[in-house]
Scaffold this motif. Structure first.
Motif, mmCIF file in Angstrom:
data_model
loop_
_atom_site.group_PDB
_atom_site.id
_atom_site.type_symbol
_atom_site.label_atom_id
_atom_site.label_comp_id
_atom_site.label_asym_id
_atom_site.label_seq_id
_atom_site.Cartn_x
_atom_site.Cartn_y
_atom_site.Cartn_z
ATOM 1 N N LYS A 173 34.192 39.767 30.428
ATOM 2 C CA LYS A 173 35.256 39.717 29.727
ATOM 3 C C LYS A 173 36.715 38.954 30.353
ATOM 4 O O LYS A 173 37.050 38.565 29.509
ATOM 5 C CB LYS A 173 35.611 41.506 29.901
ATOM 6 C CG LYS A 173 34.732 42.220 28.817
ATOM 7 C CD LYS A 173 34.631 44.324 28.891
ATOM 8 C CE LYS A 173 35.053 44.574 30.464
ATOM 9 N NZ LYS A 173 33.854 44.221 30.638
ATOM 10 N N THR A 174 36.608 38.733 31.868
ATOM 11 C CA THR A 174 37.412 38.266 32.488
ATOM 12 C C THR A 174 37.732 36.763 31.831
ATOM 13 O O THR A 174 38.856 35.903 31.121
ATOM 14 C CB THR A 174 37.517 38.246 33.746
ATOM 15 O OG1 THR A 174 36.169 39.334 34.433
ATOM 16 C CG2 THR A 174 38.375 37.764 34.053
ATOM 17 N N ASP A 184 33.879 41.979 40.832
ATOM 18 C CA ASP A 184 33.080 41.464 40.885
ATOM 19 C C ASP A 184 32.578 40.539 42.061
ATOM 20 O O ASP A 184 33.042 39.431 42.951
ATOM 21 C CB ASP A 184 33.286 40.444 39.892
ATOM 22 C CG ASP A 184 31.801 39.211 39.591
ATOM 23 O OD1 ASP A 184 30.803 40.020 38.894
ATOM 24 O OD2 ASP A 184 32.342 38.144 39.738
ATOM 25 N N LYS A 242 29.758 38.818 44.638
ATOM 26 C CA LYS A 242 27.484 39.120 43.805
ATOM 27 C C LYS A 242 26.880 40.115 44.905
ATOM 28 O O LYS A 242 27.131 39.930 46.360
ATOM 29 C CB LYS A 242 27.947 37.371 43.968
ATOM 30 C CG LYS A 242 28.307 36.592 43.235
ATOM 31 C CD LYS A 242 28.023 36.487 42.293
ATOM 32 C CE LYS A 242 29.099 35.465 41.514
ATOM 33 N NZ LYS A 242 30.163 36.636 40.248
ATOM 34 N N ARG A 265 25.124 42.922 37.564
ATOM 35 C CA ARG A 265 26.406 42.435 36.855
ATOM 36 C C ARG A 265 25.592 40.456 36.586
ATOM 37 O O ARG A 265 25.600 40.292 37.504
ATOM 38 C CB ARG A 265 27.590 41.854 38.135
ATOM 39 C CG ARG A 265 28.510 43.185 38.499
ATOM 40 C CD ARG A 265 29.301 43.007 39.472
ATOM 41 N NE ARG A 265 30.421 42.489 38.377
ATOM 42 C CZ ARG A 265 31.476 42.929 37.886
ATOM 43 N NH1 ARG A 265 30.832 44.409 37.138
ATOM 44 N NH2 ARG A 265 32.273 42.359 36.930
HETATM 45 N N1 ATP Z 1 28.250 33.580 29.988
HETATM 46 C C1 ATP Z 1 28.035 33.797 31.035
HETATM 47 N N2 ATP Z 1 26.906 33.371 31.622
HETATM 48 C C2 ATP Z 1 26.704 33.921 32.674
HETATM 49 N N3 ATP Z 1 27.713 34.788 33.482
HETATM 50 C C3 ATP Z 1 29.129 34.553 33.225
HETATM 51 C C4 ATP Z 1 29.189 33.972 32.143
HETATM 52 N N4 ATP Z 1 30.551 34.174 32.120
HETATM 53 C C5 ATP Z 1 31.229 35.302 33.687
HETATM 54 N N5 ATP Z 1 30.438 35.316 33.713
HETATM 55 C C6 ATP Z 1 29.727 35.587 35.076
HETATM 56 O O1 ATP Z 1 29.663 37.383 35.296
HETATM 57 C C7 ATP Z 1 30.264 38.212 36.432
HETATM 58 C C8 ATP Z 1 30.984 39.465 35.629
HETATM 59 O O2 ATP Z 1 31.616 39.052 34.635
HETATM 60 P P1 ATP Z 1 33.537 39.485 34.798
HETATM 61 O O3 ATP Z 1 34.091 40.245 35.622
HETATM 62 O O4 ATP Z 1 33.944 38.981 33.872
HETATM 63 O O5 ATP Z 1 32.638 40.878 34.228
HETATM 64 P P2 ATP Z 1 33.861 42.342 33.058
HETATM 65 O O6 ATP Z 1 33.571 42.557 31.729
HETATM 66 O O7 ATP Z 1 34.588 42.286 33.598
HETATM 67 O O8 ATP Z 1 33.449 42.893 33.714
HETATM 68 P P3 ATP Z 1 33.674 44.505 34.246
HETATM 69 O O9 ATP Z 1 33.927 45.735 33.577
HETATM 70 O O10 ATP Z 1 32.969 45.222 35.479
HETATM 71 O O11 ATP Z 1 35.385 44.685 34.144
HETATM 72 C C9 ATP Z 1 31.598 37.284 37.319
HETATM 73 O O12 ATP Z 1 30.588 36.601 38.184
HETATM 74 C C10 ATP Z 1 31.202 35.723 35.743
HETATM 75 O O13 ATP Z 1 31.623 34.994 36.709
#
Ligand code: ATP
Ligand code: MG
Length: 609
Positions: free
Chosen positions: A242-243, A502, A504, A530
Motif C-alpha cells: 500500500k505504501t 515492514d 523483512k 509480507r
Molecule cells: N509490486 C511489488 N512486488 C513485490 N514487493 C512489493 C511490491 N510493492 C511493494 N512491495 C514490498 O512489499 C513490502 C510490503 O509493502 P508495504 O509496507 O507497503 O505493505 P502494506 O500493504 O502497507 O502493509 P501494512 O498493512 O502492514 O502497512 C515492502 O517491503 C515493499 O517494498
C-alpha cells in the motif's frame, strides 16, 4: 528479481492462495529467505543466522525456566546497565510509577469525554504535570481562508493504449482473479504491468532495482484511481504494497504542481500513527524522491525539533508526519499546509479512531477542501466509514478480498488457550523450538508487561529488546535497528509496533497478550508473511479474552486455519463482542524521555542462543 517474492509473478496466485498457503498441518518450519542489506538502521548486512549448534548445547530444560512472576517491588535492575555504549542514555533502571498509562493504546475513551481509563492525567507526575493531549488541544491553529484558491492540476492519468484495448471481459477477469472490488463513479481500469501506469522513468528504474515483478492488486487498481486525482479508500491485506500505492502517484502529483517558493509548505502530506512508521514511509519516499529531486522530511515526536524545522524552512515537497508533532509545528508556524493538495492517511481507521480523530480534524482544517484525500489500511471497520467519508469528496473505494475483517492468508495462525501463568513457559518452549537467528516479534498489551517479560527473557539469557511508548525515541530507534539488522532477533513490543512496520523476514509473531481489538490482531500478525513470504503467528488466549473468541474464530476460519476446540468452548461462556472500534480512543503520545531499563538488563549466564 525480488528474491523473497514469487507471488506477484504469478497472476493466478491470489486466486489460489488457499492452496498456496497450505496453512493446515504444515510440518516444516517456515524459514523465509534472508535478504541482503537492511534498508534501515546502519545498513549492516544481515549476519548469517547463528545455529543452535554454536551456542554451547541446548538450554536447560525442565524447571530451568520458572514461570514468570511479577516482581513485587518495582524494578531496579539495569542501573548502569549491561547495554552501555549503545547510543542511548540507557540504564537508568526503573521508572515505573503509579501514573504510568496502562499501555500504549491509552484505552481512554477519547480525551474530550473524560471518561475511560486512560487519557488525561494518567501519566503520572514525571512530566511536569502537562497532559500532552490537552497541550495539543490547546494549540490554536490559524483559521484558513479558502475563498480565493488557485486551481491546481490533479487528474494526471493517461490511460495506456494497451489498457484501452482490453475488452470489458478481460477487465472483469483480471479483477476477479485478484479479488479486486471497486466502488464509485467512473472507475478506471486496473493496470497489469508497471509501465502501464505511466510513471516517470526513474520510478520504473527504482522498481526494477527493487526486483518487483508486477504490481500487487492494490497497486494495479489503486494507481490509476489515485492518478485520476480522485479521493480514495484503499483496503488491502498487510504487506501488500500500500505504501507505494500512494507514494508513486504522490510523486506524479508533485511534478505536476508549480515549484515551491520561499515560505511554501509541502504539497503532499502523509499522516501515520507512529513515529517508526512515519520514518519508514519516508525511507520509502527517499528511494524514489532522490532520483527526481523531490524532497521529503519526517516530522515526528521524540526527535529533536531543530533539524525538522530546518527541513521545513528549506522547503520540502513531501511531509510525512505523526499528528502531534505536526500540530506542534503548525502552532509554532514552522510550517503551513496551504499548498497541500495530496493528503494521505495511512492506517486510516486508526487515524480516525477517537484517539486521533480530533487531531486529524485540526490538521485537515488547515488544508484546502478541494485537495485529493486518500485513505489506506488493511482493516476497515464499518464504524469508521461514515466519519471517513465526511472528509472525502466523491471517493473511489477499492477493496482487495472482502471488506470483512480478515488476516493475510500467507500467515499460519495458531491459537493456544492457556492460563496467564503458563505464558512465559510456553514462550520459552517456542523460542527453543524455532529460534535459529531469524526474527521473532512478541506483542504485549502493556508497557509494564512488555518490560517485565523482556527483563525475564534477558535474565534467562535470551537477548530480547523491547520497544514501547515509554522508551525514549533514541532507544526505540536503536532497538528497531537492532531488530531489523538481525543483530537482536527477538523484539518485544506493545501496539506501537503493530501497524505498518515492514521488517523483512519476521519468522514468527507471538501475541503474548491478546490485543484489545480484532483489528489490532490482524495488524500485529501482519508483521509476518509480507510481500509473498510466509510466516507464523502464535497467539496466547486466556479466559479473560473470551469476548474475542467468536470474532477470532471467524478470522481463523476465513483463512482456513485450525480452530482449537478450547477456543470454540469459550464462545459458549462469553458474550462475544469486542466493543466499538472507534471508541478505543488512543492517542499517539509516546514517551516523555523515560527509560525503563528493561533493555539494559545484563544477559543471564548460560545464554540459550
Ligand atoms: N509490486 C511489488 N512486488 C513485490 N514487493 C512489493 C511490491 N510493492 C511493494 N512491495 C514490498 O512489499 C513490502 C510490503 O509493502 P508495504 O509496507 O507497503 O505493505 P502494506 O500493504 O502497507 O502493509 P501494512 O498493512 O502492514 O502497512 C515492502 O517491503 C515493499 O517494498
Ligand atoms: Mg502500510
Amino acid at each position: 528479481m525480488n528474491p523473497y517474492d514469487n507471488r506477484y509473478s504469478d497472476p493466478d496466485s491470489y486466486r489460489h492462495r488457499h492452496h498456496r498457503s497450505d496453512l493446515m498441518g504444515q510440518k516444516t518450519p517456515v524459514v523465509p529467505t534472508m535478504i541482503g542489506p537492511v534498508p534501515h538502521g546502519g545498513g549492516a548486512g544481515v549476519p548469517p543466522p547463528p545455529s543452535f549448534a554454536g551456542r554451547g548445547g541446548p538450554p536447560p530444560v525442565g524447571g530451568g525456566y520458572p514461570a514468570f512472576e511479577r516482581p513485587s517491588s518495582g524494578f531496579s535492575v539495569g542501573r548502569g546497565g549491561g547495554g552501555g555504549g549503545r547510543g542511548f542514555s540507557g540504564g537508568r533502571g526503573s521508572n515505573f510509577h503509579g501514573g504510568d498509562r496502562r499501555n500504549d493504546a491509552g484505552r481512554g475513551r477519547g480525551w474530550n469525554s473524560g471518561s475511560g481509563r486512560g487519557g488525561g492525567g494518567g501519566r503520572g507526575g514525571r512530566f511536569g504535570g502537562g497532559d500532552p493531549r490537552r497541550e495539543l488541544d490547546n494549540i490554536a491553529l490559524p483559521k484558513q481562508d479558502f475563498g480565493d484558491l488557485v486551481p491546481f492540476e490533479k487528474n494526471l492519468y493517461f490511460e495506456n493504449p494497451s489498457i484501452r484495448a482490453m475488452s470489458e471481459h478481460e477487465v472483469v477477469t483480471f479483477r476477479a482473479r485478484r479479488e479486486i472490488t471497486v466502488e464509485g463513479h467512473d472507475v478506471p481500469r486496473p493496470i497489469r504491468i508497471f509501465h502501464e501506469a505511466n510513471f516517470p522513468d526513474y520510478c520504473l528504474q527504482v522498481i526494477a532495482k527493487l526486483g518487483f515483478v508486477e504490481p500487487t492488486p492494490i497497486q494495479a487498481q489503486g494507481w490509476p484511481m489515485a492518478l485520476k486525482g480522485r479521493d480514495l479508500i484503499g483496503i488491502a491485506e498487510t504487506g501488500s504494497g500500500k505504501t507505494l500505492a500512494y507514494l508513486l502517484p504522490a510523486f506524479v502529483h508533485v511534478a505536476a504542481q508549480p515549484r515551491l517558493v520561499h515560505g511554501d509548505g509541502p504539497i503532499v502530506l502523509v499522516l501515520a500513527p507512529t513515529r517508526e512508521l512515519a520514518v519508514q514511509i519516508q525511507e520509502e519516499a527517499l528511494k524514489f524522491g532522490s532520483k527526481a529531486n523531490i524532497r521529503s522530511t519526517c516530522i515526528y515526536g521524540g526527535a529533536p525539533k531543530g533539524p525538522q524545522i530546518r527541513d521545513l524552512q528549506r522547503g520540502v515537497e513531501i511531509v510525512i508526519a505523526t499528528p502531534g508533532r505536526l500540530i506542534d509545528m503548525l502552532g509554532a508556524q514552522h510550517v503551513n499546509l496551504r499548498r497541500v493538495t495530496y493528503l494521505v492517511l495511512d492506517e486510516a481507521d486508526r487515524m480516525l479512531d477517537m484517539g486521533f480523530e480530533p487531531q486529524i480534524r485540526k490538521i485537515v482544517s488547515q488544508i484546502r477542501p478541494d485537495r485529493q484525500t486518500l485513505y489506506w489500511s488493511a482493516t476497515w471497520p464499518r464504524e469508521v466509514e461514515a466519519l471517513a467519508r465526511h472528509f472525502l469528496h466523491n471517493p473511489y473505494k477499492v477493496i482487495i478480498g472482502s471488506q470483512d475483517l480478515k488476516a493475510n492468508q500467507s500467515i499460519k495462525q495458531v491459537v493456544e488457550v492457556m492460563m496467564d501463568l503458563e505464558k512465559y513457559k510456553r514462550l520459552i518452549k517456542l523460542l527453543k523450538e524455532v529460534m535459529d537467528g531469524s526474527r521473532i516479534l512478541i506483542f504485549m498489551e502493556t508497557k509494564k508487561g512488555c518490560d517485565q517479560v523482556t527483563r525475564q527473557l534477558r535474565m534467562d539469557g535470551w537477548a530480547a529488546l523491547s520497544i514501547h511508548g515509554d522508551k525514549n525515541q533514541a532507544e526505540r530507534d536503536w532497538v528497531l535497528a537492532e531488530f531489523k539488522s538481525g543483530r537482536s532477533p527477538i523484539m518485544t513490543a506493545t501496539d506501537v509496533a503493530a501497524r505498518g512496520l515492514d521488517v523483512k523476514d519476521i519468522k514468527c509473531v507471538v501475541n503474548y497478550d491478546f490485543p484489545s481489538s480484532l483489528e489490532d490482531y490482524v495488524h500485529r500478525i501482519g508483521r509476518t508473511g509480507r510481500a509473498g513470504a510466509r510466516g507464523t503467528a502464535l497467539t496466547f488466549f486466556t479466559e479473560s479474552n473470551a469476548k474475542f473468541a467468536r470474532d477470532l474464530i471467524k478470522i481463523l476460519q476465513e483463512a482456513g486455519q485450525i480452530v482449537p476446540p478450547s477456543l470454540s468452548a469459550m464462545t459458549r461462556s462469553a458474550g462475544s463482542f469486542g466493543g466499538n472500534f472507534r471508541s478505543r480512543g488512543r492517542g499517539g503520545f509516546g514517551n516523555r524521555g523515560m527509560i525503563s531499563g528493561s533493555n539494559t538488563v545484563p544477559l543471564g549466564a548460560g545464554r540459550p542462543w
